[in-house]
Each structure stands twice: as structure tokens, then as C-alpha cells.
Design a protein around this motif. Structure first.
Motif, short mmCIF file in Angstrom:
data_model
loop_
_atom_site.label_atom_id
_atom_site.label_comp_id
_atom_site.label_asym_id
_atom_site.label_seq_id
_atom_site.Cartn_x
_atom_site.Cartn_y
_atom_site.Cartn_z
N MET A 188 -4.47 -17.05 4.37
CA MET A 188 -4.96 -16.59 1.73
C MET A 188 -3.86 -17.68 1.68
N ALA A 189 -4.41 -17.23 0.92
CA ALA A 189 -3.83 -18.08 -0.02
C ALA A 189 -1.94 -17.56 0.00
N ALA A 190 -1.40 -18.12 -0.71
CA ALA A 190 0.17 -17.62 -0.83
C ALA A 190 0.50 -16.86 -2.06
N GLY A 191 1.25 -16.06 -2.33
CA GLY A 191 1.50 -14.88 -3.67
C GLY A 191 0.17 -13.86 -3.49
N GLY A 192 0.16 -13.33 -2.42
CA GLY A 192 -0.87 -12.39 -2.53
C GLY A 192 -0.63 -12.40 -0.90
N ALA A 193 -0.38 -10.45 -1.56
CA ALA A 193 -0.04 -9.63 0.30
C ALA A 193 -1.80 -8.10 0.14
N ILE A 194 -1.96 -8.43 0.46
CA ILE A 194 -2.63 -6.90 0.72
C ILE A 194 -2.00 -5.35 0.75
N VAL A 195 -2.37 -4.91 -0.31
CA VAL A 195 -2.03 -3.25 -0.22
C VAL A 195 -2.94 -2.44 0.09
N GLU A 196 -2.63 -1.08 0.26
CA GLU A 196 -2.79 -0.28 0.43
C GLU A 196 -3.60 0.87 -0.63
N LEU A 197 -4.47 0.99 -1.62
CA LEU A 197 -3.75 2.04 -2.84
C LEU A 197 -4.06 3.32 -2.68
N GLN A 198 -2.02 3.77 -2.59
CA GLN A 198 -2.10 4.80 -2.11
C GLN A 198 -2.47 5.84 -3.51
N ARG A 199 -2.79 7.03 -2.84
CA ARG A 199 -2.93 8.10 -4.13
C ARG A 199 -2.38 8.66 -5.23
N ASN A 200 -0.63 8.88 -4.87
CA ASN A 200 -0.10 8.74 -5.35
C ASN A 200 1.21 7.90 -6.02
N SER A 201 0.24 6.37 -6.01
CA SER A 201 0.80 5.19 -6.08
C SER A 201 1.15 5.87 -7.57
N PRO A 202 2.59 5.11 -8.18
CA PRO A 202 2.59 4.71 -10.30
C PRO A 202 2.12 3.63 -10.75
N LYS A 203 1.43 3.00 -9.46
CA LYS A 203 0.11 1.54 -9.87
C LYS A 203 -0.76 2.48 -10.34
N TRP A 204 -1.02 3.61 -9.85
CA TRP A 204 -2.93 3.52 -9.23
C TRP A 204 -3.74 3.72 -10.95
N SER A 205 -3.51 4.05 -12.16
CA SER A 205 -3.97 3.51 -13.01
C SER A 205 -4.28 2.41 -13.32
N PHE A 258 -15.15 4.88 -10.63
CA PHE A 258 -14.27 4.21 -9.94
C PHE A 258 -13.34 5.11 -9.05
N ASP A 259 -13.10 5.88 -10.30
CA ASP A 259 -11.53 6.81 -9.77
C ASP A 259 -12.15 7.49 -8.69
N GLU A 260 -13.01 8.42 -9.63
CA GLU A 260 -13.85 10.33 -8.96
C GLU A 260 -14.38 9.23 -7.56
N GLU A 261 -14.27 7.87 -7.07
CA GLU A 261 -14.52 7.58 -5.35
C GLU A 261 -13.77 7.31 -4.79
N LEU A 262 -12.71 6.79 -5.57
CA LEU A 262 -11.44 6.27 -4.43
C LEU A 262 -10.64 8.13 -4.10
N ARG A 263 -10.66 8.95 -4.85
CA ARG A 263 -10.21 10.25 -4.56
C ARG A 263 -10.88 11.31 -4.01
N LYS A 264 -12.32 10.81 -3.31
CA LYS A 264 -12.88 11.40 -2.35
C LYS A 264 -12.29 11.04 -0.75
N ARG A 265 -12.27 12.21 -0.23
CA ARG A 265 -11.19 12.53 0.57
C ARG A 265 -11.08 10.99 1.99
N ASN A 266 -12.38 10.65 2.35
CA ASN A 266 -12.90 9.68 3.64
C ASN A 266 -12.79 8.46 3.22
N SER A 267 -12.19 7.56 2.43
CA SER A 267 -12.28 6.43 1.83
C SER A 267 -10.87 6.13 1.45
#
Length: 158
Positions: free
Chosen positions: A1-18, A42-51
Motif C-alpha cells: 500500500m502506498a505511503a501516507g495511508g493507514a487503515i482505520v475502522e470507523l467507530q460509532r462514537n468517533s468525533p470524525k464520524w460525520s 449510508f449513515d443508516e447502514e453503518l449504524r446497523k449492529r452487524n456492520s
């Protein structure tokens, strides 16, 4: 993978969510035809429990993301994988897909499935490279003139 990017898992309580969801929605609108885009829900899909959603951020912008879900204990699905045009062919899609597969594997699912337009050759090739097999061709899956391969990856029972 190219330099400069890291994989991040979006957390429901993340301040960066929106901000992240906004970046993904813009990418969705650009890459996928309107009827295939999850932009409106999208927002709705992400809030589903098993996603889950993994993304790569480069210089403050979302370069790529993968969305997945595990509706049952037996199977999971890759619902979206997208890489922004100027970040393609740099390994982001593959890195995200490998990470999503690993996340699904830790949930002890037996199979991961996905749908892909057979004409999206780079995507089909990536899936095959990582062990996905074509199950069958579903006619008119996306639209009356657009088919889909249903592909799957089975985990060996251990």
C-alpha cells in the motif's frame, strides 16, 4: 500500500464520524450509479449492529473504503469496496479487502459473499486474486442491462 495511508475502522462514537461519512458519500456519488449508491442511506447502514467500515485516509481525504456485514454467524458479505480514482492501483483496495476478510474471519463465519459487475475487471481480478470464486451470474442484478457475478470465499472448517 502506498505511503501516507493507514487503515482505520470507523467507530460509532468517533468525533470524525460525520466528516468520514461525508467523504464516503461524495465518493459513492462519484463512483456508483445513483440506484447503486448508498449515499442517501449510508449513515443508516453503518449504524446497523452487524456492520463495519474500514477506510484509508490520505492527507485528510478518504481515499478508499470497504463496508461489510455479518448478518448471521455463518456468512458475511462485502457490501461496498471503492477506491477514489487518483488512488487506484496503489494497493488500497487489496489492503482494505484483506483487513475486512480478517475481521469477518474473527467472527467465525464460514463464507464471505459479494456481488460485482463482471465488466469491472480490476475488481473481479482483485477478488479472484484473494481467493473469491464466481458462484454464478445474476442477470439484471444492478439494472436491466447490468449483470453481477455472485462471488464467495469459503473458510476451511478448522
Amino acid at each position: 500500500m502506498a505511503a501516507g495511508g493507514a487503515i482505520v475502522e470507523l467507530q460509532r462514537n468517533s468525533p470524525k464520524w460525520s466528516n468520514i461519512v461525508e467523504g464516503i458519500v461524495m465518493l459513492e456519488r462519484k463512483i456508483f450509479p445513483k440506484h447503486e449508491s448508498l449515499a442517501r442511506s449510508f449513515d443508516e447502514e453503518l449504524r446497523k449492529r452487524n456492520s463495519g467500515l474500514l477506510y484509508v485516509e490520505v492527507n485528510g481525504e478518504v481515499a478508499a473504503y470497504v463496508m461489510f456485514s455479518w448478518p448471521s454467524s455463518l456468512s458475511a458479505s462485502i457490501t461496498k469496496l471503492a477506491v477514489k480514482e487518483n488512488f487506484r492501483r496503489q494497493g488500497y483496495g487489496e489492503a482494505l479487502l484483506l483487513e475486512a476478510i480478517e475481521k469477518c474471519r474473527t467472527r467465525n463465519v464460514q463464507r464471505i459473499a459479494l456481488h460485482v459487475d463482471p465488466l469491472r475487471t480490476p475488481a473481479v481480478n482483485l477478488y479472484k486474486k484473494l481467493g473469491f470464486k464466481v458462484d454464478n451470474l445474476i442477470e439484471a442484478y444492478y439494472a436491466s442491462d447490468r449483470n453481477a457475478y455472485r462471488m464467495y470465499l469459503d473458510f476451511d472448517a478448522e
